[in-house]
Design an enzyme around this catalytic site. Structure first.
Site, PDB file in Angstrom:
ATOM      1  N   CYS B  88     -31.780  38.329 -32.029  1.00 12.53           N
ATOM      2  CA  CYS B  88     -30.491  37.846 -32.552  1.00 12.53           C
ATOM      3  C   CYS B  88     -29.334  38.123 -31.600  1.00 12.53           C
ATOM      4  O   CYS B  88     -28.195  37.738 -31.867  1.00 12.53           O
ATOM      5  CB  CYS B  88     -30.207  38.458 -33.921  1.00 12.53           C
ATOM      6  SG  CYS B  88     -31.365  37.885 -35.172  1.00 12.53           S
ATOM      7  N   HIS B 344     -24.744  33.056 -39.644  1.00 11.29           N
ATOM      8  CA  HIS B 344     -25.569  33.618 -38.571  1.00 11.29           C
ATOM      9  C   HIS B 344     -26.572  32.604 -38.024  1.00 11.29           C
ATOM     10  O   HIS B 344     -27.766  32.688 -38.292  1.00 11.29           O
ATOM     11  CB  HIS B 344     -26.275  34.873 -39.089  1.00 11.29           C
ATOM     12  CG  HIS B 344     -27.055  35.617 -38.054  1.00 11.29           C
ATOM     13  ND1 HIS B 344     -26.797  35.536 -36.694  1.00 11.29           N
ATOM     14  CD2 HIS B 344     -28.104  36.486 -38.176  1.00 11.29           C
ATOM     15  CE1 HIS B 344     -27.661  36.308 -36.042  1.00 11.29           C
ATOM     16  NE2 HIS B 344     -28.460  36.887 -36.906  1.00 11.29           N
TER      17      HIS B 344
END
Lengths: 486, 401
Positions: B88, B344
């Site tokens: 991420c 996200h």
């Protein structure tokens, strides 16, 4: 040298399904099921099968014994996960036995357990080492069949051979008769069962006494000398009727564990034998009979060694390690008896590369990690560079199995998002008392449990994933709470 | 002797697509949307870009591998395009590639663009997929929330915090981010929530409830970077320059060695310390104006306040409950809504954080503009799991600060 039983172990899955919950669901169809709605049956968790149960019973049995000295490992079951991949071979890998060992799967009859025991005794004579027999059963039954209620899942293991035996073998005898009380053809998942009155009158009450009588004659022991009579049939009063016919005292007839476990198929005569050994005093005679296309009868006599034999979890201990389940739908779902929705997350491909598994089999099946020969740090998995920040030596690690180590839970979660056949999925970091740690799935935690950091844990051999597409399943170890509260 | 990145590279332009469930857009549409904004902001022509770094994390779900999808989507003039992936923290990696290229003198103008198109799985949350042939055989059956949830158990045990106090501090974090997100037109989630709603939400991974988890979004963000000299020569004023770019990657200590207690991030502590040194920041609690952290889960944000050396060890709950990190507090955290509410889209998130800092430094953040003029902005972009992760800490700030 005296030949007989050197050690025993047992395993019963922690979850116990109340029979009332089965009857509540199914007696609308078959009201006779109400008559069986008493007590509870053991129920393998979604990640348990005859292999994982055999491993647990074997570990229990082998406590204090040198695993390297075993001459053979036999497994007996009619519910093998693999038709063609040796199931006992998987058990041997999980137990980290020598590759120079004879392994064999015994199957295809409900007396495979007792036949396996006799074969193990025969093999062990002059074999140079003891033979381990692990018998295990997770019998598949159709929903609403009486067998669903009377069966239970479980395993027993016996180490047999020559030496300081806890029970000496006095004799055994087998009658082979193609009496088909039930059968399961190659393409069937479930048993086809004939009328129980016929099974009782023509099977149990004729074939068993014949076998037992022949065995007693061979051994030169009179029936009234039997202290414990182990006969696995779930049917009520049958054992008593056989005992009476043979002249065995009624007090000697052992509890068939129908109230708190159920009949564990092939394993059950041996489950009852283990249970008898747990309670017997030195100098007692135990008669065990296995029934199926004939009958095996075997007589042992406990020795003074039994008195100082170290305690096992055994059948008694595992029966006490119990968690009640009243949701019959879970049983249906775990056993693929209902076409349940598992969600899109369950669709992930779980193919196992045979190359990948083979080169990592010690790590996966034996839970083998590394021990740094320079700094002593335990680590899993084993790697080329030591993980200790103050060491980091190259190529210093030797094999070290974590399977028999205990540890403490360091962090955990109960995950409702990830796919699990039994949500929430519990997992977390387990730190071993001797060193080393792993982030690992937990087994046998109650769905509403709130574990505390520091909870003691031990490792258990379980199914990690099912690959339904290819009929494969992969095994790994999980951490289970030690003496977890209800 | 390395001199660090401080003030060697300036941000020339930035862009960010609207994050959210972009049901009717492909990844390419999101990439173009972010790029056009950055291009207009920078004042350059597309063909002035000399090299590009492209970040995506779960590319199998949308664009596929390589730098080709970026080059094709933007019709770049046969320039170098490198695709990067680092869990991420991928977006920060694209930024690092572009910034390092400019700092090295290899090119004058470089592009970093990150994208993720996640809402094509058919279910909520991140895609569930294989973690590798060997890993699948022994890794626990984890999800992202389940991995991060364990911070709570370990932190609670270490600092003797009750589950209730933990839950309440985590709730404060999420409520604050929803308040902030409600003022951000590009945010995925713009609703306000209250404590009751958070505390009574369905459990995802004990003790994380639904509102402890960030949104899974589609989106893209990008940055165009150059040297401060070139930026000035183009007439740019009030430059935002890169002060520090640090990355720390787990080496197995957390997963395999008993020296880690599970309550914090070794990587964040390491990267933050190096970043402050690189930026010349001695007292982060007094000098940092704004922070954007990787609040994938409320508990991650909580422990990160300590790992960034802003809250003292064991004092994050107190700071959170005192409003230290609220939009009107001493150091606002997630003034744009954070991963929690801005959303996200993995490959874009690191760049989105820098985008917000860039807007705030230039006074262009609209309703959510920090009243007190920001000097240093820190972004913290994390990938992986607490026991095995990649952590990027980036500091941007006013030129000359």
């Amino acid at each position: 040298m005296v030949s007989g039983i050197l050690s025993f172990g047992g395993y019963v899955p922690r979850v116990r399904l109340k029979r009332q919950s089965i009857a509540d669901a199914n007696s609308w169809f078959n009201s006779a099921l109400k008559g069986l709605a008493k007590g509870e049956r053991s129920m393998a968790n979604w990640d348990e099968d005859s292999i994982t149960m055999a491993v647990e019973a074997a570990r229990d049995c082998l406590q204090g014994f040198d695993r390297g000295g075993l001459a053979a490992l036999y497994m007996a079951s009619t519910s093998y996960p693999f038709q063609d991949r040796q199931n006992s071979g998987i058990v041997a890998e999980a137990l980290r036995l020598n590759s120079a060992i004879q392994t064999m799967d015994i199957a295809a009859s409900q007396r495979a357990g007792t036949s396996g025991l006799i074969a193990a005794l025969q093999t062990s004579a002059g074999a140079g080492g003891p033979v381990l027999l692990a018998s295990s059963e997770k019998r598949r039954t159709r929903a609403a069949h009486p067998l669903e209620m009377t069966s239970g899942d479980g395993a027993a293991a016996l180490l047999v051979g020559e030496g300081d035996v806890i029970a000496a073998v006095l004799g055994y005898h087998t009658e082979t008769v193609d009496f088909v009380d039930h059968y399961r053809g190659q393409d069937s998942a479930y048993d086809y069962v004939w009328e129980e009155r016929w099974i009782r009158d023509e099977g149990y009450l004729k074939i068993v006494p014949t076998a037992a009588q022949a065995m007693l004659e061979k051994a030169g022991v009179s029936a009234d000398a039997v202290d414990h009579f182990c006969f696995p049939a779930a049917a009520r009063r049958v054992s008593g009727m056989i005992a009476k016919k043979l002249g065995i005292s009624e007090d000697s007839v052992r509890d068939n564990l129908q109230a708190n476990m159920g009949e564990s198929g092939v394993a059950h005569p041996l489950v009852m034998l283990v249970n008898a050994l747990e309670e017997a005093k030195p100098g007692q005679k135990i008669l065990v009979v296995g029934f199926g296309q004939g009958a095996d009868a075997l007589l042992v006599e406990t020795t003074e060694a039994l008195a100082k034999f170290p305690k096992r979890t055994g059948i008694k201990g595992h029966l006490a390690r119990r968690r009640e389940e009243t949701n019959y739908n879970k049983f249906l779902s775990f056993n693929d008896l209902v076409n349940a929705e598992h969600g899109l997350r369950a669709e992930v491909d779980r193919q196992t590369g045979m190359t990948t598994l083979y080169r990592n089999k010690e790590m996966i099946l034996g839970l083998v990690g590394g021990k740094c020969t320079k700094c002593g740090t335990l680590q899993y998995p084993k790697s080329a560079v030591c993980v200790n920040p103050n060491c980091e030596a190259f190529h210093t690690q030797e094999d070290h199995s974590f399977a028999e180590m205990t540890g403490k839970m360091n962090s955990y979660t109960a995950d409702s998002l990830t796919y699990s056949a039994d949500p929430p999925a519990f997992y977390g970091m387990v730190q071993f008392d001797e060193g080393g740690r792993m982030m690992i799935d937990f087994a046998d935690v109650a769905p509403d449990a709130k574990p505390e950091v520091g909870m003691p844990m031990r490792m258990m051999f379980r199914v990690k994933d099912y690959d339904g597409k290819r009929g494969f399943r992969r095994y790994f170890w999980k951490a289970a709470p030690i003496d977890a509260p209800e | 002797m390395a001199t660090g990145i401080k003030d060697k590279v300036a941000i020339l332009g930035m862009g960010c697509a609207k994050f959210g469930e972009r049901w009717n857009d492909n990844a390419e549409d999101l990439m173009v949307e972010a790029f056009i904004e950055a291009l207009e902001d920078s004042g350059i022509e597309k063909n002035d870009v000399q090299a590009a770094w492209f970040s995506t994390a779960i590319e199998e779900q949308h664009v596929g591998k390589s730098g080709v999808p970026l080059a094709m989507a933007l019709r770049l003039p046969f320039i170098p395009v490198t695709r990067v992936e680092n869990y991420c923290a991928s977006g920060s990696e694209a930024f690092r590639g572009a910034v390092y290229a400019v700092a090295s003198g290899a090119c004058d103008i470089a592009l970093a663009l990150g994208v993720e198109k996640l809402k094509d799985t058919g279910y909520g949350g991140l895609p569930q997929r294989s973690r590798g042939a060997v890993n699948d055989m022994f890794w626990a059956n984890t999800s992202a929330p389940g991995n991060f949830a364990q911070l709570a158990a370990a932190y609670g045990a270490k600092h003797n915090v009750s589950r209730e106090d933990m839950k309440r501090a985590m709730a404060h974090i999420s409520i604050k981010s929803h308040d902030n997100g409600s003022k951000n037109p590009k945010a995925h989630l713009r609703n306000k929530i209250d404590e009751d709603k958070v505390m009574n939400a369905p459990m995802i991974a004990e003790p994380l409830g639904l509102f402890d988890c960030c949104g899974v979004s589609d989106g893209a963000a990008c940055a165009i970077v150059t040297t401060p000299e070139i930026a000035r020569s183009m007439g740019k004023k009030d430059l935002v320059t890169v002060k520090a770019l640090q990355l720390s990657v787990s080496n197995g200590t957390e997963a395999q060695h008993n020296s880690w207690d599970g309550s914090h991030f070794i990587t964040t502590r390491t990267a933050a310390k190096r970043a402050y040194e690189e930026a010349g920041i001695e007292k982060p609690r007094e000098q940092v104006s704004l922070i954007e952290v990787h609040d994938c889960f409320s508990v991650t944000e909580l422990v990160t306040m300590e790992d960034l050396h802003i809250s003292g060890e064991g004092e994050a709950i107190q700071d959170v409950m005192n409003g230290f990190y609220d939009a009107d507090g001493e150091i606002p955290c997630q003034i744009d809504g954070g991963l929690k509410c801005f959303g996200h889209p993995i490959g874009a998130s690191g760049l989105r954080m820098i985008y917000e800092m860039y807007l705030q430094m230039q006074g262009r953040a609209g309703d959510r503009q920090r009243s007190q003029e920001p000097v240093f902005g820190l972004t913290h972009n994390l990938g992986g799991f607490p026991h095995q992760n990649v952590c990027s800490v980036c500091i941007v700030g006013k030129d000359g600060a």
